[in-house]
Each structure stands twice: as C-alpha cells, then as structure tokens.
Design a protein around this motif. Structure first.
Motif, PDB file in Angstrom:
ATOM      1  N   MET A   1       0.842  -1.188   0.000  1.00 17.19           N
ATOM      2  CA  MET A   1       0.000   0.000   0.000  1.00 17.19           C
ATOM      3  C   MET A   1       0.878   1.240   0.000  1.00 17.19           C
ATOM      4  N   LEU A   2       0.249   2.387  -0.312  1.00 19.30           N
ATOM      5  CA  LEU A   2       0.940   3.671  -0.255  1.00 19.30           C
ATOM      6  C   LEU A   2       1.049   4.098   1.207  1.00 19.30           C
ATOM      7  N   VAL A   3       2.285   4.304   1.669  1.00 22.72           N
ATOM      8  CA  VAL A   3       2.472   4.659   3.072  1.00 22.72           C
ATOM      9  C   VAL A   3       2.856   6.123   3.256  1.00 22.72           C
ATOM     10  N   ALA A   4       3.450   6.739   2.224  1.00 20.64           N
ATOM     11  CA  ALA A   4       3.858   8.138   2.383  1.00 20.64           C
ATOM     12  C   ALA A   4       3.946   8.794   1.020  1.00 20.64           C
ATOM     13  N   LEU A   5       3.655  10.102   1.007  1.00 19.51           N
ATOM     14  CA  LEU A   5       3.742  10.896  -0.214  1.00 19.51           C
ATOM     15  C   LEU A   5       4.371  12.233   0.148  1.00 19.51           C
ATOM     16  N   ALA A   6       5.505  12.549  -0.485  1.00 25.49           N
ATOM     17  CA  ALA A   6       6.203  13.811  -0.236  1.00 25.49           C
ATOM     18  C   ALA A   6       6.224  14.617  -1.521  1.00 25.49           C
ATOM     19  N   ILE A   7       5.735  15.863  -1.445  1.00 25.54           N
ATOM     20  CA  ILE A   7       5.612  16.724  -2.622  1.00 25.54           C
ATOM     21  C   ILE A   7       6.404  17.998  -2.371  1.00 25.54           C
ATOM     22  N   ARG A   8       7.213  18.386  -3.357  1.00 26.06           N
ATOM     23  CA  ARG A   8       7.999  19.605  -3.255  1.00 26.06           C
ATOM     24  C   ARG A   8       7.822  20.447  -4.517  1.00 26.06           C
ATOM     25  N   ASP A   9       7.308  21.658  -4.330  1.00 30.18           N
ATOM     26  CA  ASP A   9       7.245  22.671  -5.390  1.00 30.18           C
ATOM     27  C   ASP A   9       6.472  22.208  -6.621  1.00 30.18           C
ATOM     28  N   VAL A  10       5.294  21.656  -6.381  1.00 34.13           N
ATOM     29  CA  VAL A  10       4.395  21.268  -7.482  1.00 34.13           C
ATOM     30  C   VAL A  10       3.220  22.243  -7.498  1.00 34.13           C
ATOM     31  N   VAL A  11       3.133  23.069  -8.512  1.00 31.17           N
ATOM     32  CA  VAL A  11       2.075  24.057  -8.729  1.00 31.17           C
ATOM     33  C   VAL A  11       1.860  24.891  -7.455  1.00 31.17           C
ATOM     34  N   LEU A  12       0.769  24.625  -6.705  1.00 33.59           N
ATOM     35  CA  LEU A  12       0.469  25.420  -5.522  1.00 33.59           C
ATOM     36  C   LEU A  12       1.028  24.817  -4.241  1.00 33.59           C
ATOM     37  N   ILE A  13       1.708  23.693  -4.345  1.00 32.98           N
ATOM     38  CA  ILE A  13       2.234  23.019  -3.149  1.00 32.98           C
ATOM     39  C   ILE A  13       3.722  23.305  -3.035  1.00 32.98           C
ATOM     40  N   GLU A  14       4.099  23.966  -1.936  1.00 37.61           N
ATOM     41  CA  GLU A  14       5.508  24.231  -1.706  1.00 37.61           C
ATOM     42  C   GLU A  14       6.188  23.025  -1.041  1.00 37.61           C
ATOM     43  N   ARG A  15       5.585  22.552   0.023  1.00 39.43           N
ATOM     44  CA  ARG A  15       6.158  21.416   0.743  1.00 39.43           C
ATOM     45  C   ARG A  15       5.012  20.691   1.436  1.00 39.43           C
ATOM     46  N   LEU A  16       4.919  19.382   1.161  1.00 39.34           N
ATOM     47  CA  LEU A  16       3.833  18.606   1.739  1.00 39.34           C
ATOM     48  C   LEU A  16       4.299  17.184   1.993  1.00 39.34           C
ATOM     49  N   ASP A  17       4.062  16.697   3.199  1.00 38.89           N
ATOM     50  CA  ASP A  17       4.416  15.330   3.571  1.00 38.89           C
ATOM     51  C   ASP A  17       3.176  14.659   4.161  1.00 38.89           C
ATOM     52  N   LEU A  18       2.706  13.619   3.508  1.00 39.93           N
ATOM     53  CA  LEU A  18       1.505  12.909   3.940  1.00 39.93           C
ATOM     54  C   LEU A  18       1.848  11.467   4.285  1.00 39.93           C
ATOM     55  N   VAL A  19       1.176  10.965   5.303  1.00 36.33           N
ATOM     56  CA  VAL A  19       1.322   9.567   5.709  1.00 36.33           C
ATOM     57  C   VAL A  19      -0.049   8.915   5.595  1.00 36.33           C
ATOM     58  N   PHE A  20      -0.102   7.744   4.968  1.00 34.17           N
ATOM     59  CA  PHE A  20      -1.370   7.044   4.752  1.00 34.17           C
ATOM     60  C   PHE A  20      -1.358   5.697   5.463  1.00 34.17           C
ATOM     61  N   GLY A  21      -2.535   5.275   5.873  1.00 38.18           N
ATOM     62  CA  GLY A  21      -2.688   3.979   6.505  1.00 38.18           C
ATOM     63  C   GLY A  21      -3.547   3.066   5.660  1.00 38.18           C
ATOM     64  N   PRO A  22      -3.823   1.880   6.142  1.00 29.02           N
ATOM     65  CA  PRO A  22      -4.681   0.950   5.396  1.00 29.02           C
ATOM     66  C   PRO A  22      -6.134   1.403   5.428  1.00 29.02           C
ATOM     67  N   GLY A  23      -6.957   0.719   4.647  1.00 29.70           N
ATOM     68  CA  GLY A  23      -8.382   1.027   4.640  1.00 29.70           C
ATOM     69  C   GLY A  23      -8.727   2.183   3.737  1.00 29.70           C
ATOM     70  N   LEU A  24      -9.778   2.900   4.087  1.00 28.94           N
ATOM     71  CA  LEU A  24     -10.303   3.986   3.254  1.00 28.94           C
ATOM     72  C   LEU A  24      -9.806   5.339   3.753  1.00 28.94           C
ATOM     73  N   SER A  25      -9.118   6.065   2.867  1.00 27.35           N
ATOM     74  CA  SER A  25      -8.688   7.434   3.162  1.00 27.35           C
ATOM     75  C   SER A  25      -9.463   8.375   2.253  1.00 27.35           C
ATOM     76  N   VAL A  26     -10.070   9.419   2.853  1.00 20.58           N
ATOM     77  CA  VAL A  26     -10.869  10.366   2.071  1.00 20.58           C
ATOM     78  C   VAL A  26     -10.179  11.719   2.062  1.00 20.58           C
ATOM     79  N   LEU A  27     -10.247  12.393   0.914  1.00 17.70           N
ATOM     80  CA  LEU A  27      -9.706  13.736   0.759  1.00 17.70           C
ATOM     81  C   LEU A  27     -10.857  14.651   0.361  1.00 17.70           C
ATOM     82  N   THR A  28     -11.075  15.667   1.156  1.00 21.40           N
ATOM     83  CA  THR A  28     -12.179  16.598   0.906  1.00 21.40           C
ATOM     84  C   THR A  28     -11.645  18.020   0.884  1.00 21.40           C
ATOM     85  N   GLY A  29     -12.461  18.912   0.424  1.00 24.01           N
ATOM     86  CA  GLY A  29     -12.088  20.325   0.374  1.00 24.01           C
ATOM     87  C   GLY A  29     -12.964  21.040  -0.632  1.00 24.01           C
TER      88      GLY A  29
END
Length: 559
Positions: A1-29
């Motif tokens: 499974m995907l456990v981590a996602l690190a994003i640097r300088d992509v469009v509107l994202i300067e620095r972002l570090d996300l950690v994911f777990g098993p099961g259902l992950s929802v992204l809202t906004g």
C-alpha cells in the motif's frame, strides 16, 4: 500500500508530507482547493508524462516521492530483480521534473527509466478518475480478472503450461526443418567436405606436434651438414692427399725422422706430431660416426611438412583455425547425419507438435467453457451492485470472442472484454467509451466490489466517484468503497459527506492566499475537525448547528 507521499514545489504546493494507513482514506475540500494537484503529483511518481507547468512558479524543479509497502510476493519484487534492483521491503518511487519539462526517475534512490517507473506504478496503484481512466478500463486485464472471479487459477496455469509445451514443440520442429533445408541445399558440398576432412583425419593438438617435429628435423639437417663439413676438411681433396691434415702431419714426422744425428733436439717435436696424428685420427673416427648417426631421413622432413601444410590449407579453405578442424569435421558429420535421418526426426517432431496443440486446445477449451459460465455469474453480480449506485439502467456484460490461432496465448483462445451499455437499447461498448466520467467511476467501483480479489494492485484511487449523486446513492457509494477498502487500500477524492464519513483517515485540502501567492495545504483531521468538515460538506458555505448535529448523526451511524 501507499504509506507516504512527499511533494515539493508542485504548482500550488511548496512542501507537503503525507502519511497514509490501510483502509479507506478520504480527501475533501472546497472546489479549487487543489485536490487534483495531489493526484497529479501522485501520477508523476507513478510515471505519467511530466509537464513543465507542474513546477511551482519561481522554482527550478519539482519533486514527488511515493513510498509503498507491497504485500509479500507482489509482482513488483520480481520486476525489480529483473532490472537488477534490490527488492527491499519498502519501494520508493521518486520523480524530479525540471522547469524545462525534462524529468528524472528513481527507484529506491537508483536512477531508472520512466518506462520502468510506469510499469511499477501500474502494479502498485490503480487510478479511476473523472477524465483519466486506467486499470479496469484496459481490456488486457479483463481475462485475468474474470479467471480470478471464477477461481480458475489452476485452469489458467494448465493452459499456460500447455501453451509453453506446444510452442516449444513447434520451435523444435521449425529448427529441424530449417536444419534439414540448409543441409539439403549444401548436400553435395557437405559430402565432399566430410570425405576430404575424413581422409585428412585431423587430430587434436596435431599442428603443434608437427610444427615442433619439423623444427627438430630442420635443425638436425643443419647439424649433419656441420659435422659433414668438418669431416670433409680432414679427408684428402685429391689422390695425392693434398689438403689432408693427417697426411701433412705424417709427412712432417717423416721429414724430421730423416734428419741425421745428432737429432735429440727434434724428439719433442716428433712426440707432439705423433700426439697430433693420434688426436686427428680419433676426431676423424668420431666425426665419421656422427655423420653416419645423424644422417637425416630425406622423407621425414618432407612428409612432416606435407602433413602440416595440408592441415593448414584445409583450415584456410574452411576459414577456421587448424585446431578447430576436428570439431568442424564432427559438425559436418552431424549435419549429414541430420540430413540422412531428418525425415524420421521431422515425422516425430510433427507428431509431438500435433499432440502439444491438441493438449493446448483441450485445456483452453475447458477454460473457455468455465469463463462463459463465470461471465453469466459476473453479469448477475454486477447487476445487483449497479442498482443502488443509480446505474439501474446500465448493464455490464462479459464478451468472449474467439481469437485467431495466431493470437492464441498462455491466457487462452479468447479475447475477454467487459462491455457496458448505460441505457436500454444501447449497443454495449468498451467501458472507457460508453460511460460518462461519473458513470464510469461508479461502474469501476461496482466492478471493484465484485472483482477486488482478482487484481494484484494494493492501492486504488477514486477521483470524485460520487460526482452528480447524493443521498442514498452517495451512501451506497460510500458503503461500497468501505467494502473494497476492507481488502485493499483505497484513496478517494469526494464531495459527498456520506462517503467522507466512511473514511478511516480524513484529509482536508485547503488553499490559502498570502499576498499574491496561493498555496495548497493538506491536513489530517482529528475527530473535532473532521466533524466540522463534514458539517461544511452538508451545509455549504455557512456551517450551522443543525449541520453539525447531522454530521454527528452521520458519523455515529457508521461507527
């Protein structure tokens, strides 16, 4: 499974570090917050095409790193080993995009081609989006999914084995026929060459032995010539003994002996002359014996050179080294033997190829029959799933189309494809062409619920699978996403509170503006903040106490 996602300088994202777990992950906004940027960033790490527009303004490059922990024996490990990369427990995919659009790819910090990154990404993540459908929309995966649904793994393995044996028999037959055809074209030359080399009968190591013998014989001749020359100097050159040192010594001794007395003074000279005569006679006897013993065999050198030159001429003729002549003779004999025995061999191989084809046809036929039965069961199972997803007019069918023999493969004789019609009377067609974005996402969800165990992909991403629906339909979507998430990891971008409430992890995507610069952030929500976000999704711009109460009720019903 995907456990981590690190994003640097992509469009509107300067620095972002996300950690994911098993099961259902929802992204809202809210709309425009940047949820699509997250999916675009993940796509970069999975090997999708890079564009310079993804690099944040003012920066020289952007990078995305995605860390995965696949289950044991997952196909990604075999793919890594195939490319000489160490198969570690965690697989890290990284992509760096320059401002000019050029990119570099890395796997576990080792530079790789983007094509390998794409292959690994396809094994690790399946994306079902509004506009970019992959995974189940690819007909190439349908046969494997149907076989997994029916539990036909053993039948599929039997077909693959029969196909391998049949093709091996076909290759052996083709090779035998080609060898015979080649031998027949060269038959006259082959027989002449085998006869010629057979008469010559080259032996291993013969050239070296002959060369050494020739050198020895040549040196023996030179030695015999030297001895004979020395002996000739001691023998008379004319009948009177002129030029003979032995006669000269005797004549000198006789001349001294005729000297009248007193002759005591010449006695030492006479003694030395006698000694010289004896030594000269002994040398002459020795040289005569050496001449007799060292006399060369005039045929030995000649026959040695004839044999050596014949071997070298044969090697030049066949464009091989002399040392390879014995091996060449054996190969030519084998070709002649194949020609002589070829008919019987071809007959046997033809029989083996026919038997292999018959075994494959039988195994593939059994698989076809079972696929047809499983297709009907799959139709029924999907129909039951489509009704609550507000797709009650849609129908998914499994089409089995016989392939021409040239296209038969280890997966059988059939082309398996899932076809869909979204309205009554509509001709079924490929999934990606018939359904709209939202319909296709829900169709994919229904297929995933039914076929989840048939795919090796451990992470599924759904982008707005609930587009254009609400109420009971959205609740049904959330229920099915949760059901799939019980088997594999699921990430879903959603605007539906019914879906969001199902999440084991909830991430809020937000956009803020500072001065003239906008920035997207992602926050993992704790229970209180999650309640507030679901209330916002229920109420809209103004969150009311009633919306909060509804959020509490929705969350409580799902715990």
């Amino acid at each position: 499974m995907l456990v981590a996602l690190a994003i640097r300088d992509v469009v509107l994202i300067e620095r972002l570090d996300l950690v994911f777990g098993p099961g259902l992950s929802v992204l809202t906004g809210e709309t425009g917050a940047g949820k699509s940027i997250l999916l675009d960033s993940l796509g970069l790490a999975l090997g999708v095409r890079a564009e310079s527009g993804l690099v944040r303004a003012g920066q020289s490059q952007a990078s995305v790193t995605a860390a995965f922990q696949p289950p044991p024996a997952h196909p990604t490990y075999a793919l890594l080993l195939e490319h000489g990369l160490e198969a570690e427990e965690e697989i890290v995919l990284r992509r760096v995009v320059q401002a000019d659009g050029r990119s570099r790819a890395f796997v576990n910090d080792q530079p790789v081609g983007v094509s390998l990154l794409r292959r690994l990404g396809a094994l690790l993540v399946e994306v079902q989006g509004q506009h970019d459908q992959v995974g189940l929309a690819d007909p190439a995966s349908h046969a494997g999914l149907l076989d997994a649904f029916g539990g036909f793994e053993a039948d599929r393995a039997a077909v693959a084995l029969a196909h391998r044996d049949w093709r091996a028999a076909e290759r052996a037959l083709e090779a035998a026929r080609a060898a015979i055809a080649e031998a027949q074209r060269d038959e006259d030359w082959l027989r002449h060459a085998v006869g010629e080399l057979g008469t010559l009968a080259p032996e291993e190591g013969e050239e070296e032995a002959l060369a050494e013998r020739r050198q020895g014989l040549q040196q023996g001749e030179k030695r015999a010539e030297a001895v004979a020359g020395a002996l000739s100097e001691l023998t008379p050159r004319d009948r009177r003994g002129g030029g003979n040192p032995a006669a000269a010594l005797r004549n000198a001794a006789r001349a001294l002996e005729r000297m009248p007395p007193p002759n005591d003074s010449i006695q030492p000279a006479l003694i030395l002359l006698g000694t010289a005569q004896d030594a000269l006679a002994e040398a002459e006897t020795l040289l005569a014996r050496l001449v007799q013993e060292a006399a060369p065999d005039p045929r030995a050198l000649e026959s040695t050179e004839e044999r050596l030159f014949a071997l070298r001429a044969a090697a030049r003729k066949h464009a091989v080294a002399v040392t390879s002549l014995p091996e060449l003779l054996e190969r030519l004999k084998e070709r002649l033997s194949a020609l002589d025995a070829g008919s019987g061999q071809v007959v046997a191989l033809e029989a083996a190829a026919r038997a292999g084809r018959a075994a494959y046809v039988a195994a593939a036929g059994r698989l076809t029959e079972r696929r047809a039965a499983a297709g009907a069961s799959l139709d029924a199972a999907l129909s039951a799933e489509l009704v609550p997803l507000k797709l009650d007019r849609a129908r998914v069918t499994v089409a089995l189309t016989p392939r021409p023999e040239a296209a038969w493969g280890p997966d059988g004789q059939d082309r398996v494809e899932f076809l869909v019609s979204t309205n009554p009377g509509q001709t079924p067609g490929p999934l990606a062409r018939i359904a709209s974005g939202g319909e296709l996402s829900r169709l994919m969800l229904a297929l995933k619920v039914v076929l989840a165990r048939g795919s090796p992909v451990p992470t599924l991403v759904f982008d707005e699978v609930d587009s254009g629906i609400g109420g009971a339909t959205a609740a049904a979507v959330g229920e099915r996403l949760a059901a799939v998430a019980a088997r594999v990891q699921v990430l879903v971008v959603t605007h539906s509170p019914q879906v969001a409430a199902r999440g084991a992890q909830h991430y809020q995507v937000a956009k803020s503006v500072t001065g003239e610069r906008a920035e997207t952030s992602v926050t993992a929500l704790l229970p209180a903040a999650r309640r507030e976000e679901i209330a916002r999704m229920l109420a809209g711009e103004r969150v009311t106490d009633a919306a909060r109460a509804a959020a509490d009720e929705l969350l409580a019903a799902l715990t």
